[in-house]
Write a protein that holds these residues in place. Structure first.
Motif, short mmCIF file in Angstrom:
data_model
loop_
_atom_site.label_atom_id
_atom_site.label_comp_id
_atom_site.label_asym_id
_atom_site.label_seq_id
_atom_site.Cartn_x
_atom_site.Cartn_y
_atom_site.Cartn_z
N THR A 95 0.85 -1.17 0.00
CA THR A 95 0.00 0.00 0.00
C THR A 95 0.89 1.23 0.00
OG1 THR A 95 -1.64 -1.22 1.28
CG2 THR A 95 -1.89 1.15 1.20
N ALA A 96 0.86 2.01 -1.06
CA ALA A 96 1.70 3.19 -1.20
C ALA A 96 1.37 4.22 -0.13
CB ALA A 96 1.55 3.79 -2.58
N GLY A 97 2.26 4.37 0.85
CA GLY A 97 2.06 5.34 1.91
C GLY A 97 1.07 4.90 2.97
N GLY A 98 0.46 3.75 2.81
CA GLY A 98 -0.51 3.25 3.77
C GLY A 98 0.14 2.25 4.71
N ALA A 99 -0.69 1.42 5.30
CA ALA A 99 -0.19 0.41 6.22
C ALA A 99 -1.00 -0.87 6.05
CB ALA A 99 -0.31 0.91 7.66
N GLU A 100 -0.36 -1.97 6.35
CA GLU A 100 -1.02 -3.27 6.30
C GLU A 100 -0.73 -4.03 7.59
OE1 GLU A 100 0.47 -5.31 2.86
OE2 GLU A 100 -0.81 -4.15 1.51
N TYR A 101 -1.73 -4.78 8.02
CA TYR A 101 -1.59 -5.67 9.17
C TYR A 101 -2.06 -7.03 8.72
CZ TYR A 101 -2.14 -7.72 13.77
OH TYR A 101 -2.04 -8.55 14.86
N ALA A 102 -1.19 -8.02 8.78
CA ALA A 102 -1.53 -9.35 8.27
C ALA A 102 -1.42 -10.41 9.36
CB ALA A 102 -0.61 -9.72 7.11
N VAL A 103 -2.31 -11.39 9.27
CA VAL A 103 -2.29 -12.55 10.15
C VAL A 103 -2.24 -13.78 9.25
CG1 VAL A 103 -3.58 -13.88 11.87
CG2 VAL A 103 -3.64 -11.37 11.93
#
Length: 89
Positions: free
Chosen positions: A1-9
């Motif tokens: 994600t350009a400039g965003g954030a990700e949270y993965a499980v």
């Protein structure tokens, strides 16, 4: 994600066949009703996650491979992030 954030499980469970992935966030949808009965699932969890993420203008991405497990990723745009602040002393 350009400039965003990700949270993965990620899990190492049974995995989910590709033909079910598009329906996983439907209320009460279960890939296998017999497995859900044994574990007590209602089929609401991912529906709730998708709804809450939509309230934050975020998306849920699900990737899975049968026999290997699944990854559930919450994707937030940069516009939904706050700037980091220095910790108070």
């Amino acid at each position: 994600t350009a400039g965003g954030a990700e949270y993965a499980v990620t899990d190492t469970g049974f995995g989910i066949p590709a033909e079910h992935l598009s329906r996983l966030t439907e209320r009460f949808y279960r890939v296998s009703s017999s497995r859900s009965r044994a574990s007590g699932g209602t089929g609401l969890g991912l529906s709730i996650v998708k709804h809450v993420l939509s309230l934050h203008d975020a998306r849920l991405h699900i990737a899975s491979e049968p026999g290997r497990g699944s990854t559930f990723t919450c994707c937030f745009d940069a516009s939904r992030l706050r700037e980091a602040t220095a910790a108070a002393n």
